[in-house]
Scaffold this active site. Structure first.
Site, mmCIF file in Angstrom:
data_model
loop_
_atom_site.group_PDB
_atom_site.id
_atom_site.type_symbol
_atom_site.label_atom_id
_atom_site.label_comp_id
_atom_site.label_asym_id
_atom_site.label_seq_id
_atom_site.Cartn_x
_atom_site.Cartn_y
_atom_site.Cartn_z
ATOM 1 C CG ASN A 17 -79.744 23.398 22.158
ATOM 2 O OD1 ASN A 17 -78.572 23.654 21.877
ATOM 3 N ND2 ASN A 17 -80.541 24.243 22.787
ATOM 4 C CG HIS B 22 -89.792 32.778 24.283
ATOM 5 N ND1 HIS B 22 -88.767 31.908 24.537
ATOM 6 C CD2 HIS B 22 -90.785 32.032 23.756
ATOM 7 C CE1 HIS B 22 -89.124 30.687 24.169
ATOM 8 N NE2 HIS B 22 -90.342 30.741 23.687
ATOM 9 N NE ARG C 98 -91.242 30.916 27.318
ATOM 10 C CZ ARG C 98 -90.158 30.115 27.375
ATOM 11 N NH1 ARG C 98 -90.284 28.813 27.141
ATOM 12 N NH2 ARG C 98 -88.980 30.607 27.641
ATOM 13 C CE1 TYR D 198 -85.922 27.266 29.199
ATOM 14 C CE2 TYR D 198 -88.040 27.933 30.082
ATOM 15 C CZ TYR D 198 -87.253 27.569 29.016
ATOM 16 O OH TYR D 198 -87.791 27.535 27.755
ATOM 17 C CG ASP E 257 -91.479 25.895 29.413
ATOM 18 O OD1 ASP E 257 -91.693 24.904 30.138
ATOM 19 O OD2 ASP E 257 -90.793 25.860 28.380
ATOM 20 C CG HIS F 84 -87.681 24.141 31.035
ATOM 21 N ND1 HIS F 84 -86.478 23.504 31.084
ATOM 22 C CD2 HIS F 84 -87.875 24.490 29.736
ATOM 23 C CE1 HIS F 84 -85.951 23.482 29.852
ATOM 24 N NE2 HIS F 84 -86.787 24.076 29.017
ATOM 25 C CD GLU G 276 -93.634 24.903 26.932
ATOM 26 O OE1 GLU G 276 -94.194 25.978 26.609
ATOM 27 O OE2 GLU G 276 -92.518 24.576 26.525
ATOM 28 C CD GLU H 109 -89.692 22.071 25.550
ATOM 29 O OE1 GLU H 109 -90.541 22.971 25.401
ATOM 30 O OE2 GLU H 109 -88.557 22.281 25.995
ATOM 31 N NE ARG I 234 -94.345 23.292 24.014
ATOM 32 C CZ ARG I 234 -93.708 24.245 23.332
ATOM 33 N NH1 ARG I 234 -94.266 24.787 22.278
ATOM 34 N NH2 ARG I 234 -92.512 24.652 23.697
ATOM 35 C CD GLU J 196 -91.290 27.808 22.052
ATOM 36 O OE1 GLU J 196 -91.285 26.590 21.787
ATOM 37 O OE2 GLU J 196 -90.740 28.289 23.053
ATOM 38 C CD1 TRP K 236 -81.620 24.271 33.443
ATOM 39 C CD2 TRP K 236 -82.249 23.579 31.409
ATOM 40 N NE1 TRP K 236 -81.656 25.359 32.636
ATOM 41 C CE2 TRP K 236 -82.050 24.973 31.371
ATOM 42 C CE3 TRP K 236 -82.666 22.930 30.251
ATOM 43 C CZ2 TRP K 236 -82.236 25.750 30.224
ATOM 44 C CZ3 TRP K 236 -82.857 23.680 29.098
ATOM 45 C CH2 TRP K 236 -82.644 25.073 29.079
HETATM 46 O O1 EZ4 Z 1 -85.422 24.804 26.775
HETATM 47 O O2 EZ4 Z 1 -85.317 24.358 23.252
HETATM 48 O O3 EZ4 Z 1 -90.418 25.984 25.271
HETATM 49 N N1 EZ4 Z 1 -89.274 26.077 24.994
HETATM 50 C C1 EZ4 Z 1 -88.283 25.499 25.673
HETATM 51 C C2 EZ4 Z 1 -86.906 25.690 25.105
HETATM 52 C C3 EZ4 Z 1 -85.959 24.562 25.511
HETATM 53 C C4 EZ4 Z 1 -84.820 24.502 24.534
HETATM 54 C C5 EZ4 Z 1 -83.888 23.339 24.829
HETATM 55 O O4 EZ4 Z 1 -82.997 23.165 23.782
HETATM 56 O O5 EZ4 Z 1 -88.528 24.868 26.667
HETATM 57 O O6 EZ4 Z 1 -86.389 26.935 25.510
HETATM 58 CO CO CO Z 2 -90.623 24.441 26.830
#
Ligand code: EZ4
Ligand code: CO
Length: 409
Positions: A37, A122, A147, A159, A217, A219, A243, A269, A290, A346, A409
């Protein structure tokens, strides 16, 4: 049988995807996902400039040898671009082998360990009423694990929160990459977030009861002691997992978090090899792994990560946002249904345009995904339709603290 051709296919049916299509001299076609991405064209170029020429004439059955050739053989190892390219080749070769055998791919990975792969969806909302509507909508669609992400008071965009919950005809989910020439910028304040999140989970548990598995999450945004506090403050709400509580470059941070909380931790991830997990798994600092097939070197390499994790009772929780293509998701499902230590998958549904291009054969039944029963991965790429959606630059947001400092981010 030899590899006759390999094509790097870029399409953007609502969002960008990179797919590798390998065709054998017998006319067998295999697909692999190479989508990274916001950096899609770098993987497309790595494949077309440096990998495709090496594939022509090779024996497609030699999956392990090809994997080692592309990993060890180039000298430069690891990293998301390299490992996404290797993943695409590996997945396409597994697709071919399974088609030659006339079996769905999971049969070559040991066969079914379960009937379906439990998924989580989500749910999000700026305020609690929207969040509750989103949770209810997911429950009505059959989701059995959810989630939860919400807005933080005082912030315009956060986010994981869908921006337009009721936009007509649009699915209610979250798509972080925006089709802009420059990344959009978001603002973040960890203290405001930490004050807000426990109250959200308290309200959700009050409304939906104790049984529903809930995930969250963070993040990568917290410092170790902040992450520890979040895990501790969410303990009464019995999360399925928390997460990415810290950016994981400093893996010792997870030890500090672990010392303070029994909230299960999921991470990885953005990891792309087993080496990224070695310390975290061996020291039992995480509960779920992940990485997606797409970014961790394919089915061959992810299987090894999960087998290593199994020795420590760590389970799978494969990344499955819409930036993993239906090819990458299908690969995860064939692996997930076969693995003993499957945990959860997911699942953000792809758009109708995306599914029209990829025609995935998996099905969503009673909160779980079941891989296609047809030979191979069970995904068919419609190249003519895909060509109607040319690549468009799109980037993930950049995050800043309220004083302007760039933040994770
Ligand atoms: O932000 O895949 O758990 N899922 C995530 C995603 C990531 C995106 C980034 O490309 O954290 O939403
Ligand atoms: Co994530």
């Amino acid at each position: 049988m030899r590899i006759e051709s390999a094509d790097v296919l870029v399409t953007s049916p609502g969002r960008n995807f990179v797919t590798l299509r390998i065709t054998t001299t017998d006319g067998v076609v295999g697909l692999g996902d190479a989508t990274l991405n916001g950096r899609e064209l770098s993987v497309a170029s790595y494949l077309s400039e440096h990998v495709v020429p090496l594939l022509i004439g090779r024996d497609p059955h030699r999956i392990e040898d090809t994997w080692q050739y592309l990993y060890r053989g180039v000298y430069w190892r690891r990293g998301p671009v390299t490992m996404a390219a290797i993943a695409a080749v590996d997945t396409a070769l597994w697709d071919i082998k399974a088609k030659v055998c006339g079996l769905p791919l999971y049969q070559l990975l040991g066969g079914k360990s379960r009937e379906s792969c439990l998924v989580y969806g989500h749910a999000s909302g700026w305020e609690l009423p929207e969040l509750f509507d989103s949770i209810r909508a997911h429950l009505e669609q059959g989701y059995r694990a959810i989630r939860i992400q919400t807005g933080v008071p005082g912030f315009a965009s956060v986010y994981g929160v869908a921006s337009s919950p009721t936009a007509q005809g649009e699915r209610y989910d979250y798509e972080p990459a925006r089709r802009t020439a420059l990344p959009v910028e978001e603002m973040w304040d960890t203290r405001a977030y930490l004050r807000h999140v426990p109250a959200v989970f308290e309200a959700v548990r009050h409304e939906f009861g104790p049984a529903l598995p809930l995930l969250h999450d963070a993040h990568h945004r917290l410092r170790p002691i902040e992450a520890a506090r979040l895990g501790k403050s969410l303990e009464p709400y019995d999360l399925f997992w928390l997460e990415d509580v810290t950016p994981a470059e400093n893996q010792e941070a997870l030890r500090l978090v672990r010392q303070h909380t029994t909230t299960p931790l999921a991470i990885g991830e953005v990891f792309n090899t087993v080496w990224d997990y070695q310390y975290l798994i061996r020291e039992q600092l995480i509960d779920y792994v992940r990485s997606p097939v797409t970014h961790a070197g394919g089915i061959t390499a992810l299987r090894r990560i999960f087998d290593y994790a199994a020795m420590y009772q760590v389970r799978s929780g494969v990344h499955g946002p819409t930036d993993i293509s239906p090819v990458g998701l299908a690969a995860a499902l064939h692996l997930g249904i076969a693995l003993h230590n499957f945990g959860i998958q997911e699942y953000m549904r792809h758009s109708a345009e995306t599914e029209a291009v990829f025609r995935p054969g998996y099905s969503f039944v009673d909160g779980g995904l079941v891989p296609a029963q047809t030979p191979g991965l069970g995904v068919e790429y419609d190249e003519a339709l895909a060509k109607q959606y040319p690549y468009q630059a799109a980037y993930l947001p950049v995050n800043r603290l309220t004083d302007g400092t760039v933040h994770d981010w």
